[in-house]
Scaffold this motif. Structure first.
Motif, PDB file in Angstrom:
ATOM      1  N   THR A 156       0.825  -1.210   0.000  1.00 24.16           N
ATOM      2  CA  THR A 156       0.000   0.000   0.000  1.00 24.16           C
ATOM      3  C   THR A 156       0.856   1.255   0.000  1.00 24.16           C
ATOM      4  O   THR A 156       0.611   2.205  -0.764  1.00 24.16           O
ATOM      5  CB  THR A 156      -0.940   0.008   1.223  1.00 24.16           C
ATOM      6  OG1 THR A 156      -1.785  -1.144   1.179  1.00 24.16           O
ATOM      7  CG2 THR A 156      -1.796   1.266   1.239  1.00 24.16           C
ATOM      8  N   PHE A 157       1.883   1.268   0.855  1.00 18.00           N
ATOM      9  CA  PHE A 157       2.757   2.445   0.939  1.00 18.00           C
ATOM     10  C   PHE A 157       3.512   2.661  -0.379  1.00 18.00           C
ATOM     11  O   PHE A 157       3.555   3.780  -0.905  1.00 18.00           O
ATOM     12  CB  PHE A 157       3.749   2.289   2.090  1.00 18.00           C
ATOM     13  CG  PHE A 157       4.685   3.450   2.245  1.00 18.00           C
ATOM     14  CD1 PHE A 157       4.299   4.579   2.943  1.00 18.00           C
ATOM     15  CD2 PHE A 157       5.952   3.428   1.678  1.00 18.00           C
ATOM     16  CE1 PHE A 157       5.151   5.674   3.073  1.00 18.00           C
ATOM     17  CE2 PHE A 157       6.813   4.506   1.799  1.00 18.00           C
ATOM     18  CZ  PHE A 157       6.406   5.626   2.499  1.00 18.00           C
ATOM     19  N   GLY A 205       2.775   1.480  -3.348  1.00 19.46           N
ATOM     20  CA  GLY A 205       1.838   1.797  -4.422  1.00 19.46           C
ATOM     21  C   GLY A 205       1.401   3.250  -4.398  1.00 19.46           C
ATOM     22  O   GLY A 205       1.318   3.908  -5.445  1.00 19.46           O
ATOM     23  N   LEU A 206       1.138   3.767  -3.199  1.00 19.22           N
ATOM     24  CA  LEU A 206       0.749   5.169  -3.065  1.00 19.22           C
ATOM     25  C   LEU A 206       1.904   6.092  -3.459  1.00 19.22           C
ATOM     26  O   LEU A 206       1.700   7.105  -4.155  1.00 19.22           O
ATOM     27  CB  LEU A 206       0.308   5.456  -1.631  1.00 19.22           C
ATOM     28  CG  LEU A 206      -0.130   6.898  -1.322  1.00 19.22           C
ATOM     29  CD1 LEU A 206      -1.308   7.292  -2.205  1.00 19.22           C
ATOM     30  CD2 LEU A 206      -0.495   7.038   0.159  1.00 19.22           C
ATOM     31  N   TYR A 225       4.302   5.400  -5.512  1.00 19.41           N
ATOM     32  CA  TYR A 225       4.445   5.306  -6.970  1.00 19.41           C
ATOM     33  C   TYR A 225       3.407   6.180  -7.673  1.00 19.41           C
ATOM     34  O   TYR A 225       3.734   6.902  -8.624  1.00 19.41           O
ATOM     35  CB  TYR A 225       4.285   3.846  -7.398  1.00 19.41           C
ATOM     36  CG  TYR A 225       4.177   3.673  -8.911  1.00 19.41           C
ATOM     37  CD1 TYR A 225       5.326   3.632  -9.704  1.00 19.41           C
ATOM     38  CD2 TYR A 225       2.940   3.559  -9.527  1.00 19.41           C
ATOM     39  CE1 TYR A 225       5.232   3.491 -11.087  1.00 19.41           C
ATOM     40  CE2 TYR A 225       2.835   3.414 -10.907  1.00 19.41           C
ATOM     41  CZ  TYR A 225       3.982   3.377 -11.675  1.00 19.41           C
ATOM     42  OH  TYR A 225       3.884   3.236 -13.033  1.00 19.41           O
ATOM     43  N   TYR A 226       2.178   6.120  -7.200  1.00 20.63           N
ATOM     44  CA  TYR A 226       1.112   6.902  -7.827  1.00 20.63           C
ATOM     45  C   TYR A 226       1.405   8.400  -7.721  1.00 20.63           C
ATOM     46  O   TYR A 226       1.268   9.139  -8.710  1.00 20.63           O
ATOM     47  CB  TYR A 226      -0.222   6.582  -7.166  1.00 20.63           C
ATOM     48  CG  TYR A 226      -1.365   7.425  -7.679  1.00 20.63           C
ATOM     49  CD1 TYR A 226      -1.988   7.126  -8.893  1.00 20.63           C
ATOM     50  CD2 TYR A 226      -1.815   8.541  -6.959  1.00 20.63           C
ATOM     51  CE1 TYR A 226      -3.022   7.915  -9.381  1.00 20.63           C
ATOM     52  CE2 TYR A 226      -2.848   9.330  -7.444  1.00 20.63           C
ATOM     53  CZ  TYR A 226      -3.449   9.014  -8.647  1.00 20.63           C
ATOM     54  OH  TYR A 226      -4.469   9.800  -9.126  1.00 20.63           O
ATOM     55  N   LEU A 227       1.792   8.860  -6.544  1.00 17.59           N
ATOM     56  CA  LEU A 227       2.072  10.283  -6.360  1.00 17.59           C
ATOM     57  C   LEU A 227       3.236  10.749  -7.233  1.00 17.59           C
ATOM     58  O   LEU A 227       3.214  11.858  -7.783  1.00 17.59           O
ATOM     59  CB  LEU A 227       2.389  10.565  -4.891  1.00 17.59           C
ATOM     60  CG  LEU A 227       1.230  10.451  -3.896  1.00 17.59           C
ATOM     61  CD1 LEU A 227       1.731  10.642  -2.477  1.00 17.59           C
ATOM     62  CD2 LEU A 227       0.138  11.470  -4.219  1.00 17.59           C
ATOM     63  N   THR A 247       0.943  12.171 -10.665  1.00 18.77           N
ATOM     64  CA  THR A 247       0.435  13.461 -10.203  1.00 18.77           C
ATOM     65  C   THR A 247       1.458  14.561 -10.472  1.00 18.77           C
ATOM     66  O   THR A 247       2.634  14.295 -10.776  1.00 18.77           O
ATOM     67  CB  THR A 247       0.116  13.445  -8.690  1.00 18.77           C
ATOM     68  OG1 THR A 247       1.346  13.378  -7.944  1.00 18.77           O
ATOM     69  CG2 THR A 247      -0.755  12.252  -8.319  1.00 18.77           C
TER      70      THR A 247
END
Length: 326
Positions: free
Chosen positions: A179-180, A182-183, A185-187, A191
């Motif tokens: 989760t950490f 993945g988040l 990576y997304y940011l 973004t």
């Protein structure tokens, strides 16, 4: 995979992964027990907290900074969280409340120290190396002083069982780490924040002129690094069943080395979470295999140091060839 798809893959970007695969196959044939299920689980448990901290370090290095304080954050988080959860502390909290408070305190400590680092770098204009080195010394000393160099025991069994628990068949540490990462990576890749981090790392003055909130972006990077260290402290403390004032003191070289080996720029502005994953995987494979072969701790450190130095030298040479003016 079709031939056309293979041709579209940017293979140089995945060269560390290919190296990991070759190394894994070679060690499976030469290192006793390397290919066993038990050792595979050991690799996973060693990889997750290191990966979490390395991801936070990636954010900082993208801004052309460095965070040397991560091990001290892990140690302080471990002893404070351990104290709040320990049956010996006299807080007389129910197990569930104690665990929740302990984990929250670890994350808050990481956030607070990370924010202090980021503020010192941006508001005071201090070099990241000096800021985080000072934090490393101070916070490590605080962790030792609070515990009088003693470990904290008698943590709730429901907390110490965390590394071995699962949710719908997937280990809880894998949920937390996935989760950490993945988040993060997304940011970074999906973004505007990721573009800001890279812009600040390439040239902070130009980034400011372009409207990038450089100071806030840099502070955010250090906060992410601090929270990553707090989360790693949760996993380390649960696995070792102890709150320790020297928790994680040996992983600083591994963290920075993994990020460098992965390919994140030493000068800021260039790096990916995927590259860091590859770097962490290589470091963990190297450490585990050399240990199984029978190398001493000091010899393993020498080998890892040499590998990291070689990766840094090769990177600098490549950067100079691509950007002679830099």
């Amino acid at each position: 995979m079709p031939t056309s798809s293979l041709r579209r893959v940017n293979w140089p970007e995945h060269q560390i992964l290919l190296l990991c695969i070759v190394y894994y196959v070679a060690m499976a044939a030469s290192a006793p027990g390397f290919f066993s299920i038990a050792n595979s689980w050991n690799l996973l448990f060693n990889l997750l907290p290191l990966l979490i901290v390395a991801v936070g370090q990636t954010y900082v290095m993208l801004t052309a900074g460095i965070d040397l304080s991560i091990t001290s954050i892990i140690a302080l988080s471990s002893v404070v969280g351990g104290y709040l959860m320990s049956a010996n502390s006299g807080l007389a909290l129910a197990a569930g409340s104690a665990i929740g408070l302990g984990i929250l305190s670890m994350l808050v400590i990481g956030l607070g120290v990370g924010l202090a680092n980021g503020w010192s770098v941006t508001a005071l204009g201090m070099p990241p190396f000096m800021v985080t080195l000072t934090t490393l010394i101070t916070v490590s000393g605080l962790a030792v002083w609070l515990t009088s160099s003693q470990n904290i025991y008698n943590l709730p069994s429901s907390f110490t069982d965390l590394p071995y628990a699962d949710f719908i068949g997937i280990p809880v540490p894998l949920w937390l780490g996935g989760t950490f990462v993945g988040l993060a990576y997304y940011l970074l890749d999906r973004t505007v924040l990721g573009r800001w981090l890279r812009a600040v790392g390439m040239n902070p003055q130009v980034a400011r002129i372009s409207g990038v909130p450089a100071d806030r972006t840099i502070r955010f990077a250090y906060v992410v690094s601090g929270i990553s260290a707090g989360l790693a402290a949760v996993l380390y403390t649960a696995r070792l069943e102890t709150g320790s004032p020297v928790m994680g003191q040996h992983i600083l070289l591994d963290v920075i080395g993994a990020v460098v080996i992965g390919g994140t720029s030493l000068f800021g502005g260039r790096g990916k979470i995927l590259w860091t994953i590859y770097g962490v995987l290589f470091i963990v494979l190297l450490d585990n295999s050399l240990n199984l072969i029978g190398f001493s701790y000091f010899l393993i450190m020498m080998v890892k140091g040499a590998v990291i130095l070689l990766a840094a030298v090769l990177y600098v040479i490549r950067e100079r060839r691509l950007s002679p003016q830099r």
